[in-house]
Design a protein around this motif. Structure first.
Motif, PDB file in Angstrom:
ATOM      1  N   PRO A   1       0.848  -1.190   0.000  1.00 19.71           N
ATOM      2  CA  PRO A   1       0.000   0.000   0.000  1.00 19.71           C
ATOM      3  C   PRO A   1       0.882   1.237   0.000  1.00 19.71           C
ATOM      4  CG  PRO A   1       0.206  -0.828   2.234  1.00 19.71           C
ATOM      5  CD  PRO A   1       1.008  -1.753   1.353  1.00 19.71           C
ATOM      6  N   ILE A   2       0.388   2.325  -0.570  1.00 18.54           N
ATOM      7  CA  ILE A   2       1.075   3.613  -0.447  1.00 18.54           C
ATOM      8  C   ILE A   2       0.062   4.663  -0.016  1.00 18.54           C
ATOM      9  CG2 ILE A   2       2.850   3.054  -2.149  1.00 18.54           C
ATOM     10  CD1 ILE A   2       1.375   4.937  -4.131  1.00 18.54           C
ATOM     11  N   TRP A   3       0.554   5.664   0.690  1.00 17.05           N
ATOM     12  CA  TRP A   3      -0.264   6.815   1.054  1.00 17.05           C
ATOM     13  C   TRP A   3       0.220   8.007   0.239  1.00 17.05           C
ATOM     14  CZ3 TRP A   3      -0.925   7.057   7.138  1.00 17.05           C
ATOM     15  CH2 TRP A   3      -1.685   5.945   7.539  1.00 17.05           C
ATOM     16  N   GLY A   4      -0.731   8.815  -0.203  1.00 11.12           N
ATOM     17  CA  GLY A   4      -0.403  10.000  -0.967  1.00 11.12           C
ATOM     18  C   GLY A   4      -0.167   9.678  -2.436  1.00 11.12           C
ATOM     19  N   PRO A   5       0.158  10.712  -3.236  1.00 16.10           N
ATOM     20  CA  PRO A   5       0.383  10.500  -4.673  1.00 16.10           C
ATOM     21  C   PRO A   5       1.606   9.635  -4.931  1.00 16.10           C
ATOM     22  CG  PRO A   5       0.145  12.845  -4.125  1.00 16.10           C
ATOM     23  CD  PRO A   5       0.317  12.114  -2.833  1.00 16.10           C
ATOM     24  N   LYS A   6       1.591   8.945  -6.059  1.00  9.77           N
ATOM     25  CA  LYS A   6       2.799   8.219  -6.456  1.00  9.77           C
ATOM     26  C   LYS A   6       3.869   9.231  -6.842  1.00  9.77           C
ATOM     27  CE  LYS A   6       2.244   7.480 -11.457  1.00  9.77           C
ATOM     28  NZ  LYS A   6       3.564   8.034 -11.834  1.00  9.77           N
ATOM     29  N   HIS A   7       5.128   8.827  -6.770  1.00 10.64           N
ATOM     30  CA  HIS A   7       6.239   9.696  -7.159  1.00 10.64           C
ATOM     31  C   HIS A   7       6.163   9.980  -8.651  1.00 10.64           C
ATOM     32  CE1 HIS A   7      10.358  11.172  -7.631  1.00 10.64           C
ATOM     33  NE2 HIS A   7      10.449  11.224  -6.303  1.00 10.64           N
ATOM     34  N   SER A   8       6.457  11.207  -9.050  1.00 17.62           N
ATOM     35  CA  SER A   8       6.328  11.598 -10.460  1.00 17.62           C
ATOM     36  C   SER A   8       7.245  10.797 -11.378  1.00 17.62           C
ATOM     37  CB  SER A   8       6.620  13.095 -10.619  1.00 17.62           C
ATOM     38  OG  SER A   8       7.950  13.398 -10.186  1.00 17.62           O
ATOM     39  N   ALA A   9       8.352  10.268 -10.820  1.00 17.63           N
ATOM     40  CA  ALA A   9       9.294   9.503 -11.647  1.00 17.63           C
ATOM     41  C   ALA A   9       8.995   8.008 -11.665  1.00 17.63           C
ATOM     42  CB  ALA A   9      10.730   9.741 -11.156  1.00 17.63           C
ATOM     43  N   PHE A  10       8.047   7.568 -10.851  1.00 15.05           N
ATOM     44  CA  PHE A  10       7.753   6.135 -10.776  1.00 15.05           C
ATOM     45  C   PHE A  10       6.663   5.779 -11.778  1.00 15.05           C
ATOM     46  CE2 PHE A  10       5.454   2.452  -9.122  1.00 15.05           C
ATOM     47  CZ  PHE A  10       6.508   1.561  -8.951  1.00 15.05           C
ATOM     48  N   LYS A  11       6.921   4.754 -12.577  1.00 19.51           N
ATOM     49  CA  LYS A  11       5.977   4.319 -13.597  1.00 19.51           C
ATOM     50  C   LYS A  11       5.751   2.814 -13.488  1.00 19.51           C
ATOM     51  CE  LYS A  11       6.302   8.501 -15.386  1.00 19.51           C
ATOM     52  NZ  LYS A  11       5.212   9.494 -15.223  1.00 19.51           N
ATOM     53  N   ALA A  12       4.564   2.395 -13.902  1.00 21.45           N
ATOM     54  CA  ALA A  12       4.243   0.973 -13.991  1.00 21.45           C
ATOM     55  C   ALA A  12       3.589   0.714 -15.347  1.00 21.45           C
ATOM     56  CB  ALA A  12       3.308   0.559 -12.863  1.00 21.45           C
ATOM     57  N   PRO A  13       3.734  -0.497 -15.897  1.00 21.65           N
ATOM     58  CA  PRO A  13       3.124  -0.799 -17.197  1.00 21.65           C
ATOM     59  C   PRO A  13       1.617  -0.579 -17.232  1.00 21.65           C
ATOM     60  CG  PRO A  13       4.705  -2.487 -16.600  1.00 21.65           C
ATOM     61  CD  PRO A  13       4.558  -1.606 -15.406  1.00 21.65           C
ATOM     62  N   ILE A  14       0.932  -0.824 -16.093  1.00 24.38           N
ATOM     63  CA  ILE A  14      -0.510  -0.606 -16.014  1.00 24.38           C
ATOM     64  C   ILE A  14      -0.787   0.344 -14.861  1.00 24.38           C
ATOM     65  CG2 ILE A  14      -2.771  -1.658 -15.681  1.00 24.38           C
ATOM     66  CD1 ILE A  14      -1.587  -4.286 -16.666  1.00 24.38           C
ATOM     67  N   GLU A  15      -1.434   1.468 -15.158  1.00 24.30           N
ATOM     68  CA  GLU A  15      -1.812   2.426 -14.125  1.00 24.30           C
ATOM     69  C   GLU A  15      -3.308   2.689 -14.257  1.00 24.30           C
ATOM     70  OE1 GLU A  15       0.729   5.839 -13.910  1.00 24.30           O
ATOM     71  OE2 GLU A  15       2.575   4.641 -13.945  1.00 24.30           O
ATOM     72  N   ASN A  16      -4.042   2.446 -13.176  1.00 26.70           N
ATOM     73  CA  ASN A  16      -5.498   2.505 -13.192  1.00 26.70           C
ATOM     74  C   ASN A  16      -6.033   3.845 -12.718  1.00 26.70           C
ATOM     75  OD1 ASN A  16      -6.559  -0.432 -13.822  1.00 26.70           O
ATOM     76  ND2 ASN A  16      -4.757  -0.689 -12.518  1.00 26.70           N
ATOM     77  N   GLY A  17      -5.494   4.916 -13.287  1.00 22.57           N
ATOM     78  CA  GLY A  17      -5.978   6.251 -12.955  1.00 22.57           C
ATOM     79  C   GLY A  17      -4.989   7.043 -12.122  1.00 22.57           C
ATOM     80  N   VAL A  18      -5.308   8.299 -11.916  1.00 27.33           N
ATOM     81  CA  VAL A  18      -4.459   9.208 -11.140  1.00 27.33           C
ATOM     82  C   VAL A  18      -4.545   8.865  -9.663  1.00 27.33           C
ATOM     83  CG1 VAL A  18      -4.076  11.619 -10.492  1.00 27.33           C
ATOM     84  CG2 VAL A  18      -4.740  11.041 -12.846  1.00 27.33           C
ATOM     85  N   VAL A  19      -3.385   8.810  -9.016  1.00 28.18           N
ATOM     86  CA  VAL A  19      -3.340   8.518  -7.580  1.00 28.18           C
ATOM     87  C   VAL A  19      -3.113   9.822  -6.830  1.00 28.18           C
ATOM     88  CG1 VAL A  19      -2.091   7.332  -5.745  1.00 28.18           C
ATOM     89  CG2 VAL A  19      -2.496   6.179  -7.930  1.00 28.18           C
ATOM     90  N   LYS A  20      -4.069  10.159  -5.976  1.00 30.21           N
ATOM     91  CA  LYS A  20      -3.974  11.387  -5.187  1.00 30.21           C
ATOM     92  C   LYS A  20      -3.800  11.086  -3.706  1.00 30.21           C
ATOM     93  CE  LYS A  20      -6.418  15.735  -4.234  1.00 30.21           C
ATOM     94  NZ  LYS A  20      -7.646  16.537  -4.512  1.00 30.21           N
ATOM     95  N   TYR A  21      -4.560  10.116  -3.193  1.00 33.01           N
ATOM     96  CA  TYR A  21      -4.569   9.850  -1.755  1.00 33.01           C
ATOM     97  C   TYR A  21      -3.888   8.539  -1.365  1.00 33.01           C
ATOM     98  CZ  TYR A  21      -8.006  13.606  -1.667  1.00 33.01           C
ATOM     99  OH  TYR A  21      -8.645  14.812  -1.804  1.00 33.01           O
ATOM    100  N   GLY A  22      -3.717   7.629  -2.318  1.00 28.57           N
ATOM    101  CA  GLY A  22      -3.087   6.353  -1.997  1.00 28.57           C
ATOM    102  C   GLY A  22      -3.468   5.298  -3.016  1.00 28.57           C
ATOM    103  N   ALA A  23      -2.816   4.141  -2.939  1.00 28.78           N
ATOM    104  CA  ALA A  23      -3.062   3.075  -3.908  1.00 28.78           C
ATOM    105  C   ALA A  23      -2.377   1.800  -3.452  1.00 28.78           C
ATOM    106  CB  ALA A  23      -2.549   3.479  -5.300  1.00 28.78           C
TER     107      ALA A  23
END
Length: 520
Positions: free
Chosen positions: A377-399
């Motif tokens: 789990p993460i809290w807060g937005p993902k780091h701007s430099a971190f990428k994944a092959p599949i991203e299911n939308g903008v992360v603002k509060y956690g994922a």
């Protein structure tokens, strides 16, 4: 821990000296002593039918919340012999020294046990009160089968530091309470391995040092180790490896192993089989541990331990928002500071000590193709430099973020696979039958304010908290399959999920326990 008549005797069962029973159980926080949060024996809920989950029942328990704590993740036993016949029972601990047994078919309380404390808190002294030191039960219990089929024992630590052993069927004592820890401390989820119970404490509650504890059930001897130099507050307590070493992250404190101080790192502690004392087996300190402590970025996460390609591996993390992959043979290499792999920053670009980073615990599972996955789990937005092959939308509060464990030419790595949808303070997930279950806790996690500075106070945070939302995700892609929407009307703090036999459970601050599943 999961046990089945159809299954071969597992390493977990051997380690606990278990008698096997049919169905799927969830007998310890995190599902097993390795804390992988993987329910291997789930056969009912799957990728095709999880979209049809409904609220089966909502049960209010008479547990009084303390500060922001209330109910802990329930433990599930599928087949318990009771005077009324065989029942599937959930055991839920409440912070105000309560243990509840619930008939999961009916959503009704079977019995309640309230521990009458042998200790009364002084008017002042030690670190008492406040969000960090709520008092009461703070450790999720653990359950083990006995030598009698259908009979199980609950092990629970009460506010006064006593270890209780209760019969799951009726809540009666099966042994006299025993002294385990000093009163008014803050232990975390109990773990059980080879007839020994393990836990650790944090935050110096009640004036107690931060220490690892063990209780040998055969000899009734208590072992201790510490202080570590930092509080040990991984959400699901310690994780235990195949050789019986318990691992946990440590909180704020200097990393100075030459002087016996292991703050902002990871420690491995093992019981001496002859003396029953606890001894330091291994330790790891991030290369930037000194920087981490200055910014309150604790390594406070419960690790997950798993086997892959002939290696016993471990993952851990902290508020900085990096993942570490280690081999339990030597978690930090010769210099105790070199893991197999150190990830780039996943989140916490703003270096926030309270509302960003990785908190709680991790998870791991292996799919039918032999791919080993790790989840955080993460809290807060993902780091701007971190990428994944599949991203299911903008992360603002956690994922939830998923990685694949890969080994190429002797080099290990955690390869990003997917990032889930946004969740309001994503909490540690559980995995079952190709589905990831996770939730946003809805908690107000702020601890500092423009008008007063640092003020980690329940009177500020409770009004700002909203409600939890539970999600089911495709384990291969992170795609949302189902959501509880607005059905859960409160939030929770420092709780978690449990899953067994087609039902998933989540508790909230208002002392309600929710059960979701497929309606018959």
């Amino acid at each position: 821990m999961q046990f089945g008549m159809r299954a071969k005797l597992s390493l977990t069962a051997i380690s606990l000296g278990c008698i096997l029973s049919s169905g799927a159980d969830w007998l310890t926080d995190g599902g097993n002593p390795q804390r992988t949060a993987w329910q291997k024996d789930e056969k009912i809920l799957n990728l095709e039918n999880v979209k049809n989950m409904k609220l089966l029942w909502k049960l209010h328990l008479d547990n009084e919340p303390r500060q922001m704590h209330s109910l802990f993740p329930p433990l599930i036993v599928e087949r318990v012999n009771t005077p009324e016949g065989v029942k599937q029972i959930a055991i839920d601990a409440g912070v105000s020294d309560n243990i509840y047994a619930i008939d999961v078919e009916k959503g009704e309380v079977l019995w309640k046990k309230h521990f009458v404390s042998t200790w009364m808190p002084p008017a002042n002294g030690g670190r008492g009160g406040g969000i960090l030191c709520p008092g009461g039960i703070t450790a999720t219990p653990v359950i083990a089968p006995t030598s009698t089929s259908g009979k199980y024992t609950i092990y629970a630590a009460s506010w006064d530091g006593m270890l209780h052993q209760l019969n799951v069927a009726d809540g009666e004592d099966v042994a006299a309470p025993s002294k385990f820890m000093p009163p008014n401390g803050k232990p975390y989820a109990l773990n059980l391995w080879n007839n020994v119970i393990y836990t650790h404490t944090a935050q110096g509650c009640g004036g107690n040092p931060n220490i690892v504890y063990s209780y040998d059930l055969a000899t009734k001897k208590v072992g201790t180790w510490g202080p570590s130099g930092g509080g040990m507050w991984g959400r699901t307590g310690p994780a235990i490896s195949a050789d019986g070493t318990m691992y946990t992250g440590t909180g704020d404190g200097k990393f100075d192993p030459e002087n016996g101080i292991y703050g902002n790192g990871i420690i491995g502690i093992k019981q001496n089989p002859e003396t029953k004392a606890l001894e330091l087996e291994d330790y790891f300190g991030p290369s930037n541990a000194e920087w981490l402590v200055k910014r309150d970025l604790d390594m406070q996460v419960t690790p997950a331990i798993f086997n892959y390609k002939g290696h016993e591996l471990m993952v851990d993390a902290g508020k900085e928002c990096r993942m570490y992959l280690m081999d339990t043979k030597s978690i930090g290499g010769d210099d105790h500071r070199t893991p197999l792999y150190r990830s780039p920053l996943i989140c916490n670009e703003d270096v926030n000590f309270a509302s960003a980073g990785i908190w709680g615990s991790l998870a791991s599972w292996e799919d039918s193709k032999g791919v080993r996955w790790v989840l955080t789990p993460i809290w807060g937005p993902k780091h701007s430099a971190f990428k994944a092959p599949i991203e299911n939308g903008v992360v603002k509060y956690g994922a939830i973020v998923a990685f694949k464990v890969e080994e190429k030419s002797g080099k290990w790595q955690l390869a990003p696979a997917w990032i889930s949808r946004d969740m309001n303070r994503a909490e540690p997930p559980v995995i079952a039958n190709g589905v990831i279950y996770a939730y946003g806790n809805g908690e107000d996690t702020d601890q500092a304010y423009a008008d007063v500075g640092l003020a980690d106070d329940a009177s500020r945070r409770i009004p700002g908290s909203t409600h939890a939302v539970l999600y089911a995700l495709d384990a291969q892609t992170g795609k949302e399959l189902w959501s509880s929407g607005d059905q859960i009307t409160s939030w929770n703090h420092w709780s978690g999920l449990s899953i067994a036999n087609g039902r998933i459970y989540i508790a909230t601050f208002d002392s309600n326990l929710y059960c979701f599943g497929l309606k018959k």
